[in-house]
Scaffold this motif. Structure first.
Motif, PDB file in Angstrom:
ATOM      1  N   SER A  62     120.471 -27.195  14.412  1.00  0.00           N
ATOM      2  CA  SER A  62     119.076 -27.190  13.937  1.00  0.00           C
ATOM      3  C   SER A  62     119.017 -27.001  12.428  1.00  0.00           C
ATOM      4  CB  SER A  62     118.293 -26.073  14.631  1.00  0.00           C
ATOM      5  OG  SER A  62     118.249 -26.266  16.021  1.00  0.00           O
ATOM      6  N   TYR A  63     119.877 -26.113  11.907  1.00  0.00           N
ATOM      7  CA  TYR A  63     119.877 -25.851  10.467  1.00  0.00           C
ATOM      8  C   TYR A  63     120.371 -27.068   9.691  1.00  0.00           C
ATOM      9  CZ  TYR A  63     121.190 -23.835   5.979  1.00  0.00           C
ATOM     10  OH  TYR A  63     121.313 -23.579   4.642  1.00  0.00           O
ATOM     11  N   VAL A  64     121.403 -27.717  10.182  1.00  0.00           N
ATOM     12  CA  VAL A  64     121.937 -28.909   9.507  1.00  0.00           C
ATOM     13  C   VAL A  64     120.893 -30.020   9.501  1.00  0.00           C
ATOM     14  CG1 VAL A  64     123.662 -30.734   9.628  1.00  0.00           C
ATOM     15  CG2 VAL A  64     124.344 -28.356   9.957  1.00  0.00           C
ATOM     16  N   ASN A  65     120.182 -30.191  10.628  1.00  0.00           N
ATOM     17  CA  ASN A  65     119.126 -31.213  10.689  1.00  0.00           C
ATOM     18  C   ASN A  65     118.020 -30.908   9.689  1.00  0.00           C
ATOM     19  OD1 ASN A  65     120.445 -32.630  12.718  1.00  0.00           O
ATOM     20  ND2 ASN A  65     119.362 -31.558  14.365  1.00  0.00           N
ATOM     21  N   TRP A  66     117.628 -29.626   9.610  1.00  0.00           N
ATOM     22  CA  TRP A  66     116.569 -29.252   8.662  1.00  0.00           C
ATOM     23  C   TRP A  66     117.022 -29.496   7.226  1.00  0.00           C
ATOM     24  CZ3 TRP A  66     117.126 -25.397   4.960  1.00  0.00           C
ATOM     25  CH2 TRP A  66     115.974 -25.155   4.179  1.00  0.00           C
ATOM     26  N   LEU A  67     118.269 -29.133   6.910  1.00  0.00           N
ATOM     27  CA  LEU A  67     118.776 -29.293   5.549  1.00  0.00           C
ATOM     28  C   LEU A  67     118.863 -30.773   5.171  1.00  0.00           C
ATOM     29  CD1 LEU A  67     119.767 -27.540   3.219  1.00  0.00           C
ATOM     30  CD2 LEU A  67     122.091 -27.804   4.091  1.00  0.00           C
ATOM     31  N   PHE A  68     119.271 -31.604   6.115  1.00  0.00           N
ATOM     32  CA  PHE A  68     119.359 -33.035   5.855  1.00  0.00           C
ATOM     33  C   PHE A  68     117.969 -33.628   5.592  1.00  0.00           C
ATOM     34  CE2 PHE A  68     119.540 -37.489   7.367  1.00  0.00           C
ATOM     35  CZ  PHE A  68     120.497 -37.967   6.493  1.00  0.00           C
ATOM     36  N   GLU A  69     116.974 -33.188   6.363  1.00  0.00           N
ATOM     37  CA  GLU A  69     115.599 -33.669   6.149  1.00  0.00           C
ATOM     38  C   GLU A  69     115.038 -33.159   4.829  1.00  0.00           C
ATOM     39  OE1 GLU A  69     113.324 -32.525   9.519  1.00  0.00           O
ATOM     40  OE2 GLU A  69     114.108 -34.125  10.807  1.00  0.00           O
ATOM     41  N   LEU A  70     115.401 -31.930   4.447  1.00  0.00           N
ATOM     42  CA  LEU A  70     114.920 -31.385   3.177  1.00  0.00           C
ATOM     43  C   LEU A  70     115.455 -32.196   2.003  1.00  0.00           C
ATOM     44  CD1 LEU A  70     113.380 -29.145   1.675  1.00  0.00           C
ATOM     45  CD2 LEU A  70     115.487 -27.794   1.709  1.00  0.00           C
ATOM     46  N   LEU A  71     116.708 -32.636   2.096  1.00  0.00           N
ATOM     47  CA  LEU A  71     117.280 -33.454   1.032  1.00  0.00           C
ATOM     48  C   LEU A  71     116.541 -34.779   0.887  1.00  0.00           C
ATOM     49  CD1 LEU A  71     121.099 -32.839   1.615  1.00  0.00           C
ATOM     50  CD2 LEU A  71     119.676 -31.915  -0.212  1.00  0.00           C
ATOM     51  N   GLN A  72     115.876 -35.216   1.958  1.00  0.00           N
ATOM     52  CA  GLN A  72     115.077 -36.439   1.916  1.00  0.00           C
ATOM     53  C   GLN A  72     113.597 -36.132   1.632  1.00  0.00           C
ATOM     54  OE1 GLN A  72     116.160 -39.335   5.155  1.00  0.00           O
ATOM     55  NE2 GLN A  72     117.301 -37.586   5.956  1.00  0.00           N
ATOM     56  N   PHE A  73     113.310 -34.870   1.232  1.00  0.00           N
ATOM     57  CA  PHE A  73     111.934 -34.421   0.955  1.00  0.00           C
ATOM     58  C   PHE A  73     111.031 -34.593   2.176  1.00  0.00           C
ATOM     59  CE2 PHE A  73     113.784 -35.771  -3.083  1.00  0.00           C
ATOM     60  CZ  PHE A  73     113.629 -34.615  -3.837  1.00  0.00           C
ATOM     61  N   ASN A  74     111.593 -34.378   3.348  1.00  0.00           N
ATOM     62  CA  ASN A  74     110.847 -34.458   4.596  1.00  0.00           C
ATOM     63  C   ASN A  74     110.788 -33.067   5.210  1.00  0.00           C
ATOM     64  OD1 ASN A  74     109.597 -35.162   6.971  1.00  0.00           O
ATOM     65  ND2 ASN A  74     111.437 -36.037   7.906  1.00  0.00           N
ATOM     66  N   LEU A  75     109.591 -32.479   5.256  1.00  0.00           N
ATOM     67  CA  LEU A  75     109.430 -31.137   5.794  1.00  0.00           C
ATOM     68  C   LEU A  75     109.187 -31.135   7.293  1.00  0.00           C
ATOM     69  CD1 LEU A  75     107.222 -29.549   2.979  1.00  0.00           C
ATOM     70  CD2 LEU A  75     109.697 -29.395   3.279  1.00  0.00           C
ATOM     71  N   GLY A  76     109.142 -32.314   7.890  1.00  0.00           N
ATOM     72  CA  GLY A  76     108.965 -32.393   9.339  1.00  0.00           C
ATOM     73  C   GLY A  76     107.510 -32.316   9.756  1.00  0.00           C
ATOM     74  N   ASN A  77     107.298 -32.114  11.052  1.00  0.00           N
ATOM     75  CA  ASN A  77     105.958 -32.024  11.631  1.00  0.00           C
ATOM     76  C   ASN A  77     105.729 -30.635  12.208  1.00  0.00           C
ATOM     77  OD1 ASN A  77     105.447 -34.767  11.067  1.00  0.00           O
ATOM     78  ND2 ASN A  77     106.378 -35.387  13.006  1.00  0.00           N
ATOM     79  N   SER A  78     104.476 -30.230  12.259  1.00  0.00           N
ATOM     80  CA  SER A  78     104.114 -28.950  12.856  1.00  0.00           C
ATOM     81  C   SER A  78     104.454 -28.948  14.339  1.00  0.00           C
ATOM     82  CB  SER A  78     102.621 -28.676  12.656  1.00  0.00           C
ATOM     83  OG  SER A  78     102.196 -27.581  13.433  1.00  0.00           O
ATOM     84  N   LEU A  79     105.020 -27.851  14.818  1.00  0.00           N
ATOM     85  CA  LEU A  79     105.348 -27.747  16.239  1.00  0.00           C
ATOM     86  C   LEU A  79     104.108 -27.543  17.098  1.00  0.00           C
ATOM     87  CD1 LEU A  79     108.497 -25.422  16.093  1.00  0.00           C
ATOM     88  CD2 LEU A  79     108.389 -27.917  16.037  1.00  0.00           C
TER      89      LEU A  79
END
Length: 312
Positions: free
Chosen positions: A70-87
């Motif tokens: 989960s942390y690696v996925n979040w870090l990879f998305e952060l590098l793409q300036f993608n904060l994801g979606n609200s749960l």
């Protein structure tokens, strides 16, 4: 010199983004309780949630994933300036945070401006008068600073919204809704900053260059505006940068107290709902904003400081 400051702040920006996001991720994952159940309760209501609904949320959001993945996925998305979606809502976190950020900046801007309007005259007055006036200001500053900001807000609500209904208790929509939150923040900030103004004014008034300007025949007013203001502005502006920590801290409590739809209010709701992407987005926004604003403060101090012109 300027490029060195900017480079230093850029390094800090990267480290703050990584550090705040990582710390938020670890803290939220360490909280007790079933995260899937809390998210389902925020979605469907506390009375409409059972173990089956929580299990559906767990499968939908992949909450049974390991911490590392989960942390690696979040870090990879952060590098793409993608904060994801609200749960909880499913909306993009970036849109949610940007919408809230505008309200927070409005409140913070008015609060800081009002605190300057309070601190500058009070600090200058107490520095010039001294004696009883300075003692009263020390007492006022100590008592106000010792008071939690939400207690100060409650006092203003009791006085100016309930006892004398001049302003609304909470909410957003008109300029009246901005008055009590911004005054609460301003008084909290001015309690300390007026003492910084006092010390800066006293230091400049007793300095040799200031006394020499009086000997040359300049009036008190001419000396103050020509030689005093710019020299006393440097520590005051620098302290505003330090106070940004208090602004961020106060914003969270003040927005929650007055139901102001800013980042702090959204962060509090996201924590209760265990909405990790929104929590990380809000925390990242506050951390990055702190570094950017301190960079601006550094540039202002470099521009204001008369010694900078001599170095050039």
């Amino acid at each position: 010199m300027i490029w060195e400051l900017l480079r230093k702040r850029l390094y800090q920006l990267v480290l703050v983004a990584w550090g705040v996001g990582t710390l938020t991720f670890v803290l939220m994952r360490s909280l007790p309780g079933d995260m899937a159940y809390r998210i389902a309760a925020s979605r469907y209501g506390q009375d409409n949630v059972d173990s089956a609904a929580a299990e559906l949320v767990r499968q939908e959001l992949n909450l049974d994933q390991g911490w590392l993945s989960s942390y690696v996925n979040w870090l990879f998305e952060l590098l793409q300036f993608n904060l994801g979606n609200s749960l909880v809502s499913g909306l993009p976190v970036s849109e949610t945070v940007l919408h809230q950020l505008g309200h927070s900046l409005l409140l913070a801007g008015f609060g800081i401006a009002l605190s300057i309007c309070i601190a500058l005259p009070l600090g200058t007055w107490s520095a010039k008068k001294g004696g009883l006036v300075n003692s009263i200001m020390v007492w006022f500053s100590t008592c106000t600073r010792a008071m939690p900001v939400f207690v100060l807000g409650l006092i203003l609500i009791l006085l100016f919204a309930l006892e004398w209904p001049l302003f609304p208790v909470a909410g957003f929509g008109t300029w009246q809704h901005l008055v009590l939150p911004s005054i609460t923040l301003a008084i909290s900030l001015a309690a300390v900053s007026n003492r910084v103004v006092h010390g800066s004014v006293r230091r400049v008034l007793s300095s040799p260059f200031y006394q020499f300007s009086r000997v040359k025949g300049l009036s008190e007013r001419q000396t103050f505006f020509r030689h005093g203001m710019r020299n006393m502005a440097v520590p005051i502006v620098a302290f505003i940068g330090i106070q940004l920590v208090s602004v961020i801290e106060g914003i969270v409590m003040i927005e929650s107290l007055f139901s102001w739809p800013g980042v702090g209010h959204g962060l509090a709701h996201a924590i209760f709902a265990r909405d990790i992407p929104v929590i990380q987005g809000c925390a990242l926004t506050m951390g990055v904003l702190f570094v950017v604003l301190n960079g601006i403060i550094d540039l202002l101090c470099y521009w204001i400081d008369p010694r900078g012109e001599q170095e050039q």
